[in-house]
Design an enzyme around this catalytic site. Structure first.
Site, PDB file in Angstrom:
ATOM      1  CE1 TYR A  25      -3.191  -2.802  -0.026  1.00  0.00           C
ATOM      2  CE2 TYR A  25      -4.096  -1.969   2.017  1.00  0.00           C
ATOM      3  CZ  TYR A  25      -4.153  -2.848   0.962  1.00  0.00           C
ATOM      4  OH  TYR A  25      -5.164  -3.761   0.875  1.00  0.00           O
ATOM      5  CE  LYS A  45       0.672 -17.801  -2.689  1.00  0.00           C
ATOM      6  NZ  LYS A  45      -0.140 -19.014  -2.559  1.00  0.00           N
ATOM      7  CG  ASP A  66      -2.764 -20.042  -0.712  1.00  0.00           C
ATOM      8  OD1 ASP A  66      -1.989 -19.893   0.252  1.00  0.00           O
ATOM      9  OD2 ASP A  66      -2.459 -20.725  -1.711  1.00  0.00           O
ATOM     10  CG  ASP A  95      -7.420  -4.207   3.556  1.00  0.00           C
ATOM     11  OD1 ASP A  95      -8.451  -4.177   4.258  1.00  0.00           O
ATOM     12  OD2 ASP A  95      -7.233  -3.443   2.599  1.00  0.00           O
ATOM     13  CG  ASP A  97     -12.881  -6.363   5.435  1.00  0.00           C
ATOM     14  OD1 ASP A  97     -12.496  -5.786   6.473  1.00  0.00           O
ATOM     15  OD2 ASP A  97     -13.379  -5.761   4.464  1.00  0.00           O
TER      16      ASP A  97
END
Ligand code: NAD
Length: 360
Positions: free
Chosen positions: A141, A192, A225, A249, A253
């Site tokens: 970001y 990852k 994942d 992020d 959620d």
């Protein structure tokens, strides 16, 4: 010395949920003689309308002086068309990075009264209590270079850069390990590392810190994942999850929905000294703004987090959390968590019910 709070209502449902939270803040301030003072400021679209900037200098000066910040939410369709660099959400990124609020704490707790509101079976989610620790001021970001460029063949290409230095990884992992010691003593670091070098370094650095300083905490690693899948398969296996900005992020959620409604989830963003910005996990919900139907509980619970983490007022924080439990026990629900047989109330009424619970 009295502690000072900056309140930024923001846009959309921001002003409504902040009004409810502010009445709770006034009540708790009196009840526990906390001596807190506060003022209001502008951030996001509300600031663009007045100053032409989502994080104007005047807000920046207020924010630097405050001991803690309470935020509603920013953004909305009114400002979607304006230049990207001055959109409301940029104001949010700017205040987080200017104040060095690198540690984002997002608890996902399922109130037993809301077990039916979760999209998962009650036996899978009942008793759920996860803390997601998301790195907030680095990663993709913020990484440079970024942009949209034109290639030689005339085609456009978008690009961003995911970067983390060892010190950035170490300081967020430290927060996660320290918090785990106060809870279930388990940290799952999400990466990852099989594909992205930046998260290979993440994994190595977290492992080193664990070996050197936190062997009393159980550390596991999971690819993002798989973590996304495990959160809906068996979420209770997690205690503290620590991860980077982008993965955090998305996973937070997802975890939010396990609890029934994003309208229930508070968050804290802290710097190295405990100064923090407290806000609900949800956005400005323009689809329901101005209708007095938004759930203010995430914002009210953010006030509780502020009392706990910035002001070390644990008793006052717990009082707010108990009041929320009590009001849910009474069967009061905003539209997002309503189920047949319960009493539907608006934003203002829910705020008032928490105030009443604190006053009894
Ligand atoms: P959102 O979280 O605002 O809304 C998603 C859905 O959840 C909507 O249906 C909304 O009505 C519902 N919802 C959200 N909060 C609720 C609450 N308290 N009570 C009841 N229902 C609630 O996400 P979005 O629609 O993707 O984004 C809307 C705007 O918010 C965009 O401009 C986005 O950029 C901004 N946003 C801001 C923040 C922030 O300020 N921290 C975070 C996310 C999104």
């Amino acid at each position: 010395m009295s502690k000072h709070i900056l309140i930024l209502a923001g846009d959309g449902i921001g002003p409504e949920i902040i009004r409810a939270a502010e009445s709770v803040l006034s009540t708790i301030n009196q009840k526990f003689s906390l001596g807190l003072t506060w003022e209001h400021g502008l951030l996001g679209g509300a600031a663009i309308d007045v100053h032409g900037q989502p994080y104007p200098d005047v807000t920046s000066a207020q924010a630097k002086q405050a001991d803690a910040i309470l935020l509603g939410a920013v953004g909305g369709p009114k400002w979607d068309g304006i230049e990207r660099s001055i959109r409301p959400e940029r104001g949010l990124l700017k205040i987080r990075s200017e104040l060095n609020l690198f540690a984002n704490l997002r608890p996902a707790i399922l109130y037993p009264q809301l077990a039916d509101a979760s999209s998962l079976k009650p036996e899978i989610v009942s008793g759920l209590d996860i803390l997601i620790v998301r790195e907030l001021t680095g990663g993709i970001y913020f990484g440079q270079p970024r942009g949209i460029r034109e290639l030689e063949n005339g085609e456009k290409q978008g690009y961003n850069t995911d970067v983390y230095s060892e010190s950035e990884i170490r300081r967020i992992a430290k927060v996660a390990f320290e918090l785990a010691k106060l809870r279930g003593s388990k940290v799952c670091s999400v990466d990852k590392a099989n594909v992205l070098e930046v998260t290979e370094l993440w994994k190595q650095t977290v492992t080193e810190l664990h070996q050197n300083d936190y062997q009393d905490v159980a550390l596991s690693h999971m690819y993002v994942d798989n973590a996304a899948m495990q959160l809906v398969r068996a979420p209770k296996q997690f205690d503290v999850i620590v991860t980077g900005n982008l993965f955090g992020d998305i996973l937070s959620d997802e975890a939010a929905m396990l609890t029934g409604s994003i309208g229930m989830l508070p968050s804290a963003s802290l710097d190295e000294h405990g100064k923090g910005m407290y806000e609900p996990c949800h956005g400005s919900a323009p689809d329901i703004a101005g209708q007095n139907i938004a759930n203010p509980l995430a914002t009210i619970l953010s006030v509780a987090m502020m009392l706990r983490y910035s002001f070390k007022e644990e008793q006052a924080a717990v009082a707010i959390e108990h009041a929320v439990g009590h009001v849910l026990d009474l069967g009061l629900r905003t539209a997002d968590i309503y189920a047949e047989g319960l009493t539907q109330v608006g934003t203002e009424e829910m705020g008032q019910a928490i105030v009443n619970a604190l006053n009894t």
